[in-house]
Each structure stands twice: as C-alpha cells, then as structure tokens.
Scaffold this motif. Structure first.
Motif, short mmCIF file in Angstrom:
data_model
loop_
_atom_site.label_atom_id
_atom_site.label_comp_id
_atom_site.label_asym_id
_atom_site.label_seq_id
_atom_site.Cartn_x
_atom_site.Cartn_y
_atom_site.Cartn_z
N GLN A 190 45.45 19.81 -10.18
CA GLN A 190 45.12 18.60 -10.56
C GLN A 190 45.45 18.25 -12.05
OE1 GLN A 190 41.08 17.17 -9.55
NE2 GLN A 190 41.35 17.58 -7.49
N ARG A 220 38.98 25.02 -3.68
CA ARG A 220 39.52 23.81 -2.66
C ARG A 220 39.05 24.29 -1.29
NH1 ARG A 220 44.99 21.71 -3.91
NH2 ARG A 220 44.00 20.05 -5.31
N PHE A 256 41.64 27.93 -8.27
CA PHE A 256 42.34 27.61 -9.29
C PHE A 256 41.61 28.17 -10.55
CE2 PHE A 256 45.55 24.43 -7.65
CZ PHE A 256 44.97 24.17 -6.57
N GLN A 304 32.28 15.99 -9.24
CA GLN A 304 33.17 14.85 -9.08
C GLN A 304 32.13 13.59 -8.67
OE1 GLN A 304 35.30 15.24 -4.97
NE2 GLN A 304 37.13 14.87 -6.20
N TYR A 347 46.97 29.71 -9.69
CA TYR A 347 46.57 29.20 -8.31
C TYR A 347 46.88 30.37 -7.45
CZ TYR A 347 47.20 27.21 -3.58
OH TYR A 347 47.20 26.86 -2.62
N TYR A 404 46.60 11.41 -4.60
CA TYR A 404 45.29 11.58 -4.85
C TYR A 404 44.77 11.56 -6.26
CZ TYR A 404 40.98 14.68 -4.61
OH TYR A 404 39.64 14.98 -4.95
N ASN A 451 40.65 27.09 0.91
CA ASN A 451 41.90 26.48 0.80
C ASN A 451 42.59 26.74 -0.38
OD1 ASN A 451 44.18 25.56 2.41
ND2 ASN A 451 43.68 23.43 1.85
N TYR A 507 35.66 12.53 -12.54
CA TYR A 507 34.54 13.66 -12.82
C TYR A 507 33.90 13.41 -14.00
CZ TYR A 507 37.73 16.81 -10.06
OH TYR A 507 38.26 17.30 -8.97
N SER A 526 36.81 19.55 2.44
CA SER A 526 36.84 18.51 1.50
C SER A 526 38.05 17.92 0.83
CB SER A 526 36.03 19.05 0.07
OG SER A 526 36.64 20.20 -0.37
N GLY A 527 39.15 18.14 1.70
CA GLY A 527 40.65 17.77 1.73
C GLY A 527 41.03 18.20 0.17
N TYR A 528 41.56 17.41 -0.69
CA TYR A 528 42.23 17.88 -1.83
C TYR A 528 41.36 18.16 -3.09
CZ TYR A 528 46.17 17.06 1.07
OH TYR A 528 47.18 17.04 2.10
N ALA A 529 39.93 17.98 -2.84
CA ALA A 529 38.72 17.98 -3.74
C ALA A 529 38.75 19.22 -4.18
CB ALA A 529 37.51 17.24 -3.29
N LEU A 530 38.66 19.31 -5.58
CA LEU A 530 38.19 20.79 -6.20
C LEU A 530 36.84 20.76 -6.56
CD1 LEU A 530 41.21 21.34 -8.68
CD2 LEU A 530 40.59 22.47 -6.37
N ASN A 531 36.10 21.77 -6.32
CA ASN A 531 34.74 22.44 -6.53
C ASN A 531 34.72 23.27 -7.79
OD1 ASN A 531 32.75 20.72 -4.89
ND2 ASN A 531 34.00 21.52 -3.56
N PHE A 532 34.29 22.65 -8.89
CA PHE A 532 34.24 23.72 -10.09
C PHE A 532 33.14 24.51 -10.43
CE2 PHE A 532 38.30 22.38 -12.34
CZ PHE A 532 38.61 21.36 -11.70
N GLY A 533 33.17 25.63 -10.79
CA GLY A 533 32.24 26.44 -11.29
C GLY A 533 31.67 25.83 -12.83
N TYR A 553 36.62 9.91 -5.13
CA TYR A 553 38.08 10.20 -5.25
C TYR A 553 38.81 9.44 -4.14
CZ TYR A 553 36.57 12.53 -0.66
OH TYR A 553 36.32 13.17 0.54
N LEU A 612 31.81 20.39 -14.30
CA LEU A 612 32.56 19.24 -13.85
C LEU A 612 32.06 18.84 -12.37
CD1 LEU A 612 36.35 20.02 -14.83
CD2 LEU A 612 34.99 17.89 -15.22
N MET A 644 42.36 9.27 -1.66
CA MET A 644 43.37 9.88 -0.99
C MET A 644 44.59 8.96 -1.00
SD MET A 644 42.29 12.83 0.05
CE MET A 644 43.08 13.47 1.28
#
Lengths: 111, 113
Positions: free
Chosen positions: B102, A91, A33, B45, A48, B31, A30, B35, A95-102, B48, B43, B50
């Motif tokens: 973000q 995204r 970034f 998390q 983005y 939101y 989804n 982190y 996971s909603g609006y959470a971002l998973n980072f490398g 969080y 990073l 909502m």
C-alpha cells in the motif's frame, strides 16, 4: 481477527545490527509487510514476505516462518536516520487486500 | 510522479462542523483505504474500497463516511466531528494483488475542539 505483537521500543548503537520481531495470529495468512515510519510522516514500504525464509534488500532483511506465526526485520550497519517506527502488517485472505498493522516498534539509534 | 495526495494536511475545527478530507491517487489503483493513527494504538482502518462504488467498513468506522464515485478519489467525510476524532489520518492505495504494498498519502492532522 488478528493479533499482531511487536516490542514497543528498542535502542541500538550506530553501526550495529538490530532485529525487530513480530508475532501474529491469523486464520488465513496472505502476506506480511514491514513499513518504516518517521515521526509525523507517512509509512513507507520496506519488505514483503509470503513464503518462509529470508528476503534481503540492501541493509534490510526480513524473515518469515508461517508455521510459527513469526517474522523479524533485520537492520544492519545502523545509521542515525534509521531512528523511526517500524510497523509489521499482516494481510489475511478473509479481509481481502486490507492490512492489519501492529502498534509499531520505535527504534532509537544512538551514536 | 506516482503518489497519493491528501488535503488538507492540517485542520483545526470545532465540534459538529462537517468536514471532508480529500484523497487522490494517480496510479490507477483499485484498492483505497483510510486509517487513523493514535499514540499507543497504531494504524487502524476506518473504511476501504475495492473499486468504484464498492466501500466497506474497517475496524473503526463510527462517525465517518466515505464515497468512491471515481477510481482516483476516495474522500473521508466527518458529518459531525467530535474531539475523539482528533487524530492523524492516512489515505492509502494499492493494486489488486496480495503482493502489492500500500502506498500512503502524507497524512492529515485533524484537531477537533
């Protein structure tokens, strides 16, 4: 869950072009970034992508291929101040609006 | 100026002494997120939220608590800090659209001895 891979370190010369790759695996993509982070500072948003193709923003461009789970960040006309860590983040719908980072790519620009 | 603020920016404390790191945003974002960043791990998390009164665990929630009583504030609480919680902590916020990036606070460098 997601698996996001980027090279750990890269070196490039001032004035040159560098491409930082990111591959990801996700069940419900989804958006992707790119962030820039200088040492000890907060990440700042660069770009983005949610649809396939190239997004251009001045010296920085970002490309996405959803079918390949692949993105790259292209930096042109490198400047010394571009020495920083570049973070790819994905995204996921689940996971909603959470971002998973490398883990980030540390770029060193040399004279 | 639109921003995310965190306090304190630097903290050295001892094992077991409860502490709170505050986070506040003035962008009316729904939101918010915490982190931690560690060398070689990127990073990750912690928690969080909502919206007000809605919080959920991230990838590394053990040893942390959060609350969201007001939209603008999202404090991170370490009830009994341990040395493995020595890290750089970032708070972030965003609007509720998948295209919204973000915004990150300046970071809090915590050392637990």
């Amino acid at each position: 869950g997601q698996n996001i891979d980027q090279p750990t370190e890269m070196t490039a010369t001032e004035g040159a072009i560098v491409q930082i790759n990111c591959t990801y695996q996700t069940s419900g993509f989804n958006g992707l970034f790119w962030y820039q982070q200088h040492a000890g500072e907060a990440p700042t948003f660069l770009s983005y992508n949610v649809l396939d193709g190239l997004e251009e923003k001045g010296r920085f461009s970002s490309f996405l291929s959803r079918s390949k789970g692949y993105s790259y960040l292209l930096l042109k006309e490198l400047q010394m101040k571009d020495s920083a860590s570049y973070l790819c983040a994905v995204r996921d719908i689940d996971s909603g609006y959470a971002l998973n980072f490398g883990k980030g790519t540390s770029l060193l620009v040399t004279p | 100026e639109a921003q995310v603020t965190q306090n304190p920016r630097y903290l050295i404390t001892v094992t077991g002494k409860k502490l709170t790191v505050t986070c506040s945003q003035n962008m009316n974002h729904e939101y918010m997120s915490w982190y931690r960043q560690d060398p070689g791990l990127g990073l990750r998390q912690i928690y969080y939220s909502m919206n007000v009164e809605v919080t959920d665990k991230g990838d590394v929630p053990e040893g942390y608590k959060v609350s969201r009583k007001e939209k603008r504030n999202f404090p991170l609480i370490l009830e009994s800090p341990s040395p493995n919680q020595t890290s750089l902590y970032f708070c972030a916020s965003s609007g509720q659209s998948s295209s919204y990036e973000q915004y990150f606070g300046p970071g809090t460098r915590l050392t637990v001895t």
